[in-house]
Write a protein that holds these residues in place. Sequence first.
Motif, PDB file in Angstrom:
ATOM      1  N   ILE A 129       0.840  -1.199   0.000  1.00 22.44           N
ATOM      2  CA  ILE A 129       0.000   0.000   0.000  1.00 22.44           C
ATOM      3  C   ILE A 129       0.874   1.248   0.000  1.00 22.44           C
ATOM      4  O   ILE A 129       0.632   2.196  -0.745  1.00 22.44           O
ATOM      5  N   VAL A 130       1.893   1.252   0.836  1.00 26.40           N
ATOM      6  CA  VAL A 130       2.810   2.391   0.897  1.00 26.40           C
ATOM      7  C   VAL A 130       3.482   2.592  -0.459  1.00 26.40           C
ATOM      8  O   VAL A 130       3.592   3.721  -0.947  1.00 26.40           O
ATOM      9  N   ASP A 131       3.908   1.502  -1.094  1.00 27.22           N
ATOM     10  CA  ASP A 131       4.526   1.605  -2.424  1.00 27.22           C
ATOM     11  C   ASP A 131       3.549   2.192  -3.443  1.00 27.22           C
ATOM     12  O   ASP A 131       3.938   2.990  -4.293  1.00 27.22           O
ATOM     13  N   LYS A 132       2.289   1.786  -3.376  1.00 28.43           N
ATOM     14  CA  LYS A 132       1.289   2.306  -4.311  1.00 28.43           C
ATOM     15  C   LYS A 132       1.059   3.799  -4.085  1.00 28.43           C
ATOM     16  O   LYS A 132       0.943   4.572  -5.045  1.00 28.43           O
ATOM     17  N   ILE A 133       0.988   4.210  -2.847  1.00 25.76           N
ATOM     18  CA  ILE A 133       0.804   5.630  -2.541  1.00 25.76           C
ATOM     19  C   ILE A 133       2.014   6.424  -3.010  1.00 25.76           C
ATOM     20  O   ILE A 133       1.877   7.473  -3.648  1.00 25.76           O
ATOM     21  N   ARG A 134       3.199   5.935  -2.698  1.00 24.20           N
ATOM     22  CA  ARG A 134       4.431   6.601  -3.133  1.00 24.20           C
ATOM     23  C   ARG A 134       4.452   6.707  -4.659  1.00 24.20           C
ATOM     24  O   ARG A 134       4.795   7.749  -5.224  1.00 24.20           O
ATOM     25  N   ALA A 193       1.897   6.696  -6.743  1.00 29.53           N
ATOM     26  CA  ALA A 193       0.880   7.642  -7.203  1.00 29.53           C
ATOM     27  C   ALA A 193       1.362   9.084  -7.042  1.00 29.53           C
ATOM     28  O   ALA A 193       1.189   9.911  -7.943  1.00 29.53           O
ATOM     29  N   LEU A 194       1.984   9.379  -5.905  1.00 34.24           N
ATOM     30  CA  LEU A 194       2.503  10.735  -5.686  1.00 34.24           C
ATOM     31  C   LEU A 194       3.634  11.060  -6.664  1.00 34.24           C
ATOM     32  O   LEU A 194       3.676  12.141  -7.247  1.00 34.24           O
ATOM     33  N   THR A 208      -0.500  19.016  -3.591  1.00 34.82           N
ATOM     34  CA  THR A 208      -0.649  17.572  -3.388  1.00 34.82           C
ATOM     35  C   THR A 208       0.209  17.119  -2.220  1.00 34.82           C
ATOM     36  O   THR A 208      -0.235  16.329  -1.371  1.00 34.82           O
ATOM     37  N   ALA A 240      -1.181  15.514   1.262  1.00 32.39           N
ATOM     38  CA  ALA A 240      -0.719  14.231   1.802  1.00 32.39           C
ATOM     39  C   ALA A 240      -0.205  14.410   3.229  1.00 32.39           C
ATOM     40  O   ALA A 240      -0.516  13.605   4.121  1.00 32.39           O
TER      41      ALA A 240
END
Length: 136
Positions: free
Chosen positions: A7-12, A14-15, A65, A69
Amino acid sequence: MEEYAQIVDKIRGALLGGAVGDALGWPIEFQSLAQIRSEYGPAGVTGFLPGRPVPHRITDDTQMTLFTAEGLLRCPAGADPIPSLRRAYLRWLDTQYHPGPGPTPDGWLATQQFLYDVRAPGNACMGGPASAAEGL
């Protein structure tokens, strides 16, 4: 634990993807698709544009953004995020009015010099936080 890391990788991702897309797209932000294709070919912009600084500068959209966050990260679990976001946008607003961090910046993000650069934010972006600041 592995699920959390994903999840953290996906958020990172996306940002980062949003910031890269924003950096590539800011020079053509207000052009129509026809104008873009006319100037850059049928595929449009596919890389850094000639005559532009590399790496491209951070935009007001990416600045906001990042502060969004940060505001969400600072919000206690289960709490209403509005107060945290309000404070985050006020920290962003500070970057638009000062040349750099003050003597006691509020958090790590507010210490980042590259964020203290006005990138033509719209009236709503400037006016909303400024109105919220008046209520403090």
